[in-house]
Design an enzyme around this catalytic site. Structure first.
Site, PDB file in Angstrom:
ATOM      1  N   ARG A  37     -42.175  39.310 -13.561  1.00 42.16           N
ATOM      2  CA  ARG A  37     -41.236  39.929 -12.217  1.00 42.16           C
ATOM      3  C   ARG A  37     -40.646  38.794 -11.557  1.00 42.16           C
ATOM      4  NH1 ARG A  37     -40.805  44.564 -12.615  1.00 42.16           N
ATOM      5  NH2 ARG A  37     -39.567  44.515 -10.675  1.00 42.16           N
ATOM      6  N   HIS A  67     -38.899  35.072 -23.234  1.00 38.00           N
ATOM      7  CA  HIS A  67     -38.060  35.903 -22.419  1.00 38.00           C
ATOM      8  C   HIS A  67     -38.027  35.312 -21.033  1.00 38.00           C
ATOM      9  CE1 HIS A  67     -36.343  39.781 -21.474  1.00 38.00           C
ATOM     10  NE2 HIS A  67     -36.506  40.052 -22.635  1.00 38.00           N
ATOM     11  N   TYR A  70     -37.843  39.737 -15.959  1.00 33.87           N
ATOM     12  CA  TYR A  70     -36.784  40.961 -15.765  1.00 33.87           C
ATOM     13  C   TYR A  70     -36.077  41.021 -14.723  1.00 33.87           C
ATOM     14  CZ  TYR A  70     -39.121  43.284 -19.681  1.00 33.87           C
ATOM     15  OH  TYR A  70     -39.708  43.459 -20.999  1.00 33.87           O
ATOM     16  N   HIS A 107     -31.761  38.861 -20.134  1.00 36.02           N
ATOM     17  CA  HIS A 107     -30.764  40.227 -20.238  1.00 36.02           C
ATOM     18  C   HIS A 107     -29.663  39.529 -19.264  1.00 36.02           C
ATOM     19  CE1 HIS A 107     -34.440  42.922 -20.363  1.00 36.02           C
ATOM     20  NE2 HIS A 107     -34.271  42.295 -21.515  1.00 36.02           N
ATOM     21  N   GLU A 142     -29.234  39.048 -24.854  1.00 37.55           N
ATOM     22  CA  GLU A 142     -29.622  40.206 -25.426  1.00 37.55           C
ATOM     23  C   GLU A 142     -28.757  41.319 -25.308  1.00 37.55           C
ATOM     24  OE1 GLU A 142     -33.746  41.156 -24.361  1.00 37.55           O
ATOM     25  OE2 GLU A 142     -33.736  43.001 -25.294  1.00 37.55           O
ATOM     26  N   ASP A 176     -31.366  43.736 -29.982  1.00 34.60           N
ATOM     27  CA  ASP A 176     -32.688  44.692 -29.910  1.00 34.60           C
ATOM     28  C   ASP A 176     -32.172  45.994 -30.299  1.00 34.60           C
ATOM     29  OD1 ASP A 176     -34.193  46.566 -28.529  1.00 34.60           O
ATOM     30  OD2 ASP A 176     -34.793  45.135 -27.206  1.00 34.60           O
ATOM     31  N   HIS A 179     -32.167  49.014 -28.055  1.00 35.37           N
ATOM     32  CA  HIS A 179     -31.202  48.893 -26.984  1.00 35.37           C
ATOM     33  C   HIS A 179     -29.733  49.186 -27.655  1.00 35.37           C
ATOM     34  CE1 HIS A 179     -33.323  45.895 -24.452  1.00 35.37           C
ATOM     35  NE2 HIS A 179     -34.110  47.096 -24.550  1.00 35.37           N
ATOM     36  N   HIS A 211     -35.064  41.792 -31.657  1.00 34.79           N
ATOM     37  CA  HIS A 211     -36.141  42.644 -30.874  1.00 34.79           C
ATOM     38  C   HIS A 211     -36.183  43.848 -31.794  1.00 34.79           C
ATOM     39  CE1 HIS A 211     -35.978  40.488 -26.758  1.00 34.79           C
ATOM     40  NE2 HIS A 211     -36.472  39.789 -27.642  1.00 34.79           N
ATOM     41  N   ASP A 224     -33.310  52.993 -22.923  1.00 35.14           N
ATOM     42  CA  ASP A 224     -33.976  51.873 -22.794  1.00 35.14           C
ATOM     43  C   ASP A 224     -35.499  52.100 -22.665  1.00 35.14           C
ATOM     44  OD1 ASP A 224     -35.125  49.460 -23.284  1.00 35.14           O
ATOM     45  OD2 ASP A 224     -34.344  48.615 -21.307  1.00 35.14           O
ATOM     46  N   HIS A 226     -38.696  52.075 -25.390  1.00 36.15           N
ATOM     47  CA  HIS A 226     -39.090  51.550 -26.582  1.00 36.15           C
ATOM     48  C   HIS A 226     -40.141  52.525 -27.340  1.00 36.15           C
ATOM     49  CE1 HIS A 226     -37.851  47.139 -25.817  1.00 36.15           C
ATOM     50  NE2 HIS A 226     -36.877  48.053 -25.193  1.00 36.15           N
ATOM     51  N   GLU A 256     -41.684  44.635 -29.631  1.00 31.49           N
ATOM     52  CA  GLU A 256     -41.510  44.936 -27.913  1.00 31.49           C
ATOM     53  C   GLU A 256     -41.894  46.597 -27.899  1.00 31.49           C
ATOM     54  OE1 GLU A 256     -37.570  43.827 -26.997  1.00 31.49           O
ATOM     55  OE2 GLU A 256     -38.429  42.412 -25.844  1.00 31.49           O
TER      56      GLU A 256
HETATM   57 ZN    ZN Z   1     -35.807  47.360 -23.832  1.00 33.63          ZN
HETATM   58 FE    FE Z   2     -35.582  43.615 -26.075  1.00 31.13          FE
HETATM   59 FE    FE Z   3     -35.374  42.126 -23.048  1.00 30.48          FE
END
Ligand code: ZN
Ligand code: FE
Ligand code: FE
Length: 278
Positions: A37, A67, A70, A107, A142, A176, A179, A211, A224, A226, A256
């Site tokens: 976060r 990564h 987010y 991202h 990504e 991904d 994605h 991914h 989105d 997964h 993921e």
């Molecule tokens: Zn995702």
């Molecule tokens: Fe991903």
């Molecule tokens: Fe990601």
């Protein structure tokens, strides 16, 4: 050679992630550079990193795929968020040098109403400010599902960002599977076609990591969500074809998927089985 792993918690340190990866059967992994976060990151312990590097070397680990948090959004309409995101990424670049020569995936961003073109301009501008010739880390854009105002759900958008970045030797792409499927690329019925399109627009030489996720939703859903490998709308057969496609050979594959350790052990073992019976 193949590389497979999952997301591991950075809280216990690098050596612990290395050991955990081995315990699950993996030889690479992803981790958040800080709390996903965002916010301030823990001091890096050099001895811990030394120990990790020994584990990685001894066990032939592939490139790690760190990564970004987010919350990072380089192209938010809020100046405060943009500046905070740039600071976080610049700080992450310094932290990544403790484990030199690996990947840092992020991202591209959400334009939050400013429009895709504006988003692309801002993202590229930020990267031009952050990336430096001296860094050993490659930063990966990504491919996104296109949820909300996400930039990067079309290969063309990724290309447009890349075209505007000066430090091209520090840049790459992470594909991904959930994605792109959610973004409308049909890797179930037309994997070769999608890979050709990726090559034509982005260039396969710019692909550095995968991914590896199934999706809860249908192609083009832009959701989105997964799913575990073989339990989603992409399905086992198509996921296996992705795993074994020559265009992706030798790249780090990162799971993921919604799993506990048991589930990751199974998925990693399955991926290895596919590679070995190939
Ligand atoms: Zn995702
Ligand atoms: Fe991903
Ligand atoms: Fe990601």
């Amino acid at each position: 050679m193949y590389y497979i792993g999952n997301h591991l918690p950075v809280a216990n340190g690098y050596a612990a992630m290395g050991s955990k990866a081995l315990e699950l059967g993996g030889n690479t992994f992803a981790f958040f550079t800080r709390n996903p976060r965002g916010g301030s990151a823990k001091e890096i312990d050099k001895e811990d990193v030394e120990e990790f590097l020994k584990i990685a070397d001894k066990n032939g680990f592939g490139k790690l795929v760190a990564h970004a948090p987010y919350t990072l959004n380089l192209c938010s309409e809020k100046e405060k968020t943009r500046n905070f995101s740039k600071e976080m990424m610049a700080d992450d670049m310094k932290r990544m040098e403790y484990v030199p020569g690996n990947y840092y995936n992020f991202h591209p961003g959400s334009h939050t109403g400013q429009g895709v073109e504006t988003g692309i301009e801002i993202i590229a501008g930020a990267l031009n400010d952050i990336l430096s010739p001296g860094q050993s880390t490659r930063v990966l854009l990504e491919t996104m599902a296109g949820k909300g105002s996400e930039v990067g759900s079309k290969f063309e958008e990724i290309r447009e960002i890349m075209d505007r970045v000066e430090q091209k030797d520090k840049l790459g792409v992470c594909l991904d599977t959930c994605h792109i499927w959610d973004g409308g690329y049909d890797i179930v019925n037309n994997l070769d076609g999608v890979i050709d399109e990726f090559d034509r627009i982005i260039g396969l030489e710019n692909l550095y990591a995968i991914h590896f996720n199934d999706s809860k939703n249908e192609c083009g859903s832009h959701k989105d969500r997964h799913e575990r490998i073989g339990y989603g709308q992409i399905g086992l057969k198509a996921m296996k074809r992705v795993a074994l496609h020559p265009a992706f050979a030798g790249k780090p594959f990162i799971l993921e998927t919604p799993n506990d350790d048991e589930g990751y052990i199974e998925e990693i073992a399955m991926f290895k089985r596919w590679q070995e019976e190939k």
